[in-house]
Design a protein around this motif. Structure first.
Motif, mmCIF file in Angstrom:
data_model
loop_
_atom_site.group_PDB
_atom_site.id
_atom_site.type_symbol
_atom_site.label_atom_id
_atom_site.label_comp_id
_atom_site.label_asym_id
_atom_site.label_seq_id
_atom_site.Cartn_x
_atom_site.Cartn_y
_atom_site.Cartn_z
ATOM 1 N N UNK A 14 38.113 45.880 52.917
ATOM 2 C CA UNK A 14 39.248 45.242 52.247
ATOM 3 C C UNK A 14 38.968 44.926 50.782
ATOM 4 N N UNK A 15 37.695 44.634 50.460
ATOM 5 C CA UNK A 15 37.363 44.212 49.092
ATOM 6 C C UNK A 15 36.625 45.280 48.294
ATOM 7 N N UNK A 16 36.514 46.488 48.885
ATOM 8 C CA UNK A 16 35.708 47.530 48.242
ATOM 9 C C UNK A 16 34.313 46.984 47.959
ATOM 10 N N UNK A 17 33.773 46.273 48.941
ATOM 11 C CA UNK A 17 32.503 45.590 48.767
ATOM 12 C C UNK A 17 31.316 46.532 48.674
ATOM 13 N N UNK A 18 30.310 46.088 47.956
ATOM 14 C CA UNK A 18 29.068 46.842 47.779
ATOM 15 C C UNK A 18 27.904 45.900 48.049
ATOM 16 N N UNK A 19 26.931 46.373 48.824
ATOM 17 C CA UNK A 19 25.740 45.577 49.135
ATOM 18 C C UNK A 19 24.716 45.803 48.033
ATOM 19 N N UNK A 20 24.404 44.744 47.303
ATOM 20 C CA UNK A 20 23.488 44.862 46.172
ATOM 21 C C UNK A 20 22.058 45.068 46.640
ATOM 22 N N UNK A 21 21.339 45.939 45.969
ATOM 23 C CA UNK A 21 19.932 46.173 46.292
ATOM 24 C C UNK A 21 19.082 45.097 45.618
ATOM 25 N N UNK A 22 18.206 44.480 46.390
ATOM 26 C CA UNK A 22 17.308 43.461 45.852
ATOM 27 C C UNK A 22 15.933 43.706 46.434
ATOM 28 N N UNK A 23 15.008 44.096 45.603
ATOM 29 C CA UNK A 23 13.671 44.437 46.063
ATOM 30 C C UNK A 23 12.982 43.229 46.693
ATOM 31 N N UNK A 24 12.462 43.443 47.904
ATOM 32 C CA UNK A 24 11.703 42.396 48.581
ATOM 33 C C UNK A 24 12.534 41.374 49.317
ATOM 34 N N UNK A 25 13.863 41.412 49.167
ATOM 35 C CA UNK A 25 14.724 40.418 49.820
ATOM 36 C C UNK A 25 15.022 40.841 51.255
ATOM 37 N N UNK A 26 14.994 39.890 52.171
ATOM 38 C CA UNK A 26 15.321 40.188 53.566
ATOM 39 C C UNK A 26 16.812 40.044 53.838
ATOM 40 N N UNK A 27 17.494 39.323 52.947
ATOM 41 C CA UNK A 27 18.943 39.150 53.053
ATOM 42 C C UNK A 27 19.573 39.638 51.750
ATOM 43 N N UNK A 28 20.566 40.509 51.872
ATOM 44 C CA UNK A 28 21.209 41.107 50.707
ATOM 45 C C UNK A 28 22.629 40.569 50.548
ATOM 46 N N UNK A 29 23.082 40.512 49.307
ATOM 47 C CA UNK A 29 24.412 39.979 49.001
ATOM 48 C C UNK A 29 25.439 41.109 48.906
ATOM 49 N N UNK A 30 26.648 40.790 49.329
ATOM 50 C CA UNK A 30 27.758 41.732 49.222
ATOM 51 C C UNK A 30 28.717 41.216 48.155
ATOM 52 N N UNK A 31 29.010 42.053 47.159
ATOM 53 C CA UNK A 31 29.914 41.685 46.074
ATOM 54 C C UNK A 31 31.160 42.555 46.121
ATOM 55 N N UNK A 32 32.316 41.954 45.876
ATOM 56 C CA UNK A 32 33.553 42.722 45.803
ATOM 57 C C UNK A 32 33.461 43.695 44.633
ATOM 58 N N UNK A 33 33.796 44.934 44.907
ATOM 59 C CA UNK A 33 33.767 46.006 43.896
ATOM 60 C C UNK A 33 32.382 46.206 43.292
ATOM 61 N N UNK A 34 31.362 45.622 43.901
ATOM 62 C CA UNK A 34 30.007 45.790 43.407
ATOM 63 C C UNK A 34 29.714 45.019 42.140
ATOM 64 N N UNK A 35 30.565 44.062 41.800
ATOM 65 C CA UNK A 35 30.404 43.289 40.568
ATOM 66 C C UNK A 35 29.465 42.109 40.826
ATOM 67 N N UNK A 36 28.231 42.216 40.369
ATOM 68 C CA UNK A 36 27.240 41.171 40.593
ATOM 69 C C UNK A 36 27.538 39.907 39.795
ATOM 70 N N UNK A 37 28.461 39.989 38.844
ATOM 71 C CA UNK A 37 28.801 38.797 38.072
ATOM 72 C C UNK A 37 29.675 37.850 38.873
ATOM 73 N N UNK A 38 30.234 38.337 39.956
ATOM 74 C CA UNK A 38 31.094 37.504 40.791
ATOM 75 C C UNK A 38 30.283 36.884 41.923
ATOM 76 N N UNK A 39 30.868 35.874 42.513
ATOM 77 C CA UNK A 39 30.217 35.194 43.632
ATOM 78 C C UNK A 39 30.176 36.127 44.839
ATOM 79 N N UNK A 40 29.043 36.207 45.558
ATOM 80 C CA UNK A 40 28.973 37.071 46.746
ATOM 81 C C UNK A 40 30.027 36.678 47.769
ATOM 82 N N UNK A 41 30.630 37.665 48.400
ATOM 83 C CA UNK A 41 31.640 37.394 49.419
ATOM 84 C C UNK A 41 31.009 37.224 50.796
ATOM 85 N N UNK A 42 29.765 37.681 50.942
ATOM 86 C CA UNK A 42 29.058 37.557 52.222
ATOM 87 C C UNK A 42 27.618 38.011 52.015
#
Length: 244
Positions: A14-42
């Motif tokens: 629904x949000x064209x979400x993209x899971x951001x790659x973060x080296x070494x992180x066990x939990x990754x953030x999902x941003x709408x449209x892949x925009x890391x400047x916005x608050x993660x949606x999940x």
């Protein structure tokens, strides 16, 4: 697939979400449209992302992991999210050593039933598979596993008594929960956890081993111990379906 996982898939679509790659992180953030400047949606665990990538549910793009065109098309066409999660399984590659992917609608128990012991036979016998299916039915009847909650307040087209139907459903679940508790009584907590994850939640044995930090051999041994226990508990026999 859990309801949480289903919601993540729907949210990404629904949000064209993209899971951001973060080296070494066990939990990754999902941003709408892949925009890391916005608050993660999940957020989603890395191990789940790796599982999705292997199943071709997501793929790595320039901004991170995004739904594959096939997954997006299937959601658009109304394919159930539970079916999408099961849409592929890993097969050993041929000479290149790469892993191929093919469509699959087999349940985890179906795959266990077909699992080879390496010498032409099956790894789990008919009694163990019968016990596995009975345990899975108990988990679902108790309100766990891969099922959706029912809305007992919804209008009934048959004119039945909603309160009575709801009460019957609750009693049925309580009975099933007690039977499930008896089936797991006395089990090593690790064995009980493997049974619940593999047979009830439809999590692959390889995934359970990875999540728990076990080798595949240890996970398989614990599952076999659990199935042997269930065979004794249910009294299942090859080719015989016990009543109840």
């Amino acid at each position: 697939m859990s309801l949480t996982t289903q919601r993540l898939l729907r949210l990404m679509y629904d949000s064209n979400g993209v899971i951001a790659r973060e080296r070494g992180a066990s939990v990754l953030r999902i941003h709408a449209r892949g925009d890391k400047r916005t608050r993660p949606i999940a957020c989603i665990e890395r191990v789940d992302v790796e599982d999705w990538e292997a199943r071709r549910i997501v793929e790595l793009g320039p901004r991170g992991y995004q739904l594959t065109s096939q997954t997006a098309r299937r959601i658009l066409n109304g394919v159930p999210l539970t079916e999408i999660e099961q849409q592929a399984e890993l097969l050993p590659g041929k000479q290149t050593g790469e892993r191929a992917v093919r469509a699959s609608r087999l349940s985890v128990i179906d795959r266990l039933e077909r699992k080879s012991d390496g010498s032409g036979g099956t790894l789990f016998d008919a009694a163990q598979i019968a016990a596995a299916r009975r345990f899975a039915r108990s988990v679902h009847a108790a309100g766990g596993g891969r099922i959706n909650a029912s809305d007992y307040a919804a209008p009934q087209v048959d004119g039945g008594d909603r309160a009575g139907r709801a009460e019957d459903a609750v009693i049925h679940r309580l009975d099933a929960a007690r039977a499930l508790a008896h089936a797991k009584a006395g089990l090593d907590p690790r064995v009980a956890r493997v049974l619940s994850q593999v047979l009830g939640a439809e999590v692959s044995l390889a995934r359970v081993a990875r999540d728990e930090g076990w080798t595949s051999g240890v996970a398989e041994m614990l599952l076999r111990m659990g199935l042997d226990h269930l065979v004794r508990f249910y009294g299942t026999k090859p080719g015989v379906r016990r009543a109840g």
